[in-house]
Write an enzyme that holds these catalytic residues in place. Structure first.
Site: not given
Ligand code: F6R
Length: 234
Positions: A138, A143
């Site tokens: 990330h 994410e």
């Protein structure tokens, strides 16, 4: 993409700070995109040292941070606003009114995300964006996903990120599960990007820089940016 391998965290930090200081020297009223976490602490210490030696002047600089946890007051020691104030801002001659982070306490995260995106755009985006990288690839709190996010948004943190972040929280303190983060699009609009990664990130850095460009490894998108410097350490 430039890749600089250094021998220590200290060396990596000095190099990153040197690049940030050079940006401020070249454009005293620049916009710096900043990150939190363990990776940039050494670079911030070095910037403080340079400031004390009068080598760099932050009086006209503006900053935009990548992200902020949802639900934490700015006075909460775990909040990123608190981290930035204590780790950097209170030790240099920056005007605190020129330092910006998303408001993690906003009642409506969607509205706050749009406000922060508009603010970053109004400032003209970051001249230089400093990044760390999560073990899952990330950047900011973008994410792994099926698509690259564009703008600032609320992100649900993955279990691995929550676990990684929990090391900094005390017993009984709840680790936030969501954050407001710049999107991949917001980050990619920075003129220059400097990514710093400690030895513990060697594997994911390898995958992000030499593997497929995929939203499953968000940092891999940096392969498409025109001016990225990656500074690693052993
Ligand atoms: C922090 C941020 C995160 C961190 C990453 C690495 O503002 O956006 O992407 O850079 O989680 O964290 P550290 O440096 O603590 O390993």
């Amino acid at each position: 993409m430039r890749i600089i391998s250094t021998n220590s965290y200290e060396q990596m930090s000095v190099m990153a700070a040197g690049m940030i200081a050079a940006q401020v020297l070249l454009k005293p009223d620049c916009v710096l995109g900043l990150a939190t976490g363990s990776s940039p602490i050494g670079a911030y210490q070095e910037l403080i040292r340079m400031h004390e030696k009068k080598l760099v002047d932050f009086s006209q600089v503006k900053t935009v941070n990548l992200d902020e946890y949802c639900g934490l007051e700015p006075t909460n020691p775990q909040s990123y606003r608190y981290f930035m104030n204590k780790t950097l801002f209170e030790h240099i001659n920056i005007d605190l009114r020129n330092t910006f982070l998303p408001d993690g306490m906003a009642e409506n995260a969607g509205k706050e995300s749009r406000r922060y995106q508009a603010l970053v755009e109004k400032l003209g985006g970051a001249d230089l964006q400093l990044l760390g990288i999560g073990r899952n690839g990330h950047i900011g709190f973008n994410e792994p996903n099926d698509y690259f996010t564009r703008d600032v948004h609320e992100e649900k943190l993955t279990q691995s990120t929550i676990e990684a972040n929990s090391r900094l929280f005390g017993e009984g303190e709840t680790v936030p599960t969501t954050a407001i983060t710049m999107g991949i699009g917001t980050i990619m609009k920075a003129d220059k990007i400097v990514l710093i990664a400690g030895a513990d990130k060697a594997e994911i850095v390898q995958e992000a820089l030499y593997g497929k460009v995929t939203p499953q490894v968000p940092a891999s998108v940096l392969q498409l940016h025109k001016d990225v410097t990656v500074i690693t350490c052993r």
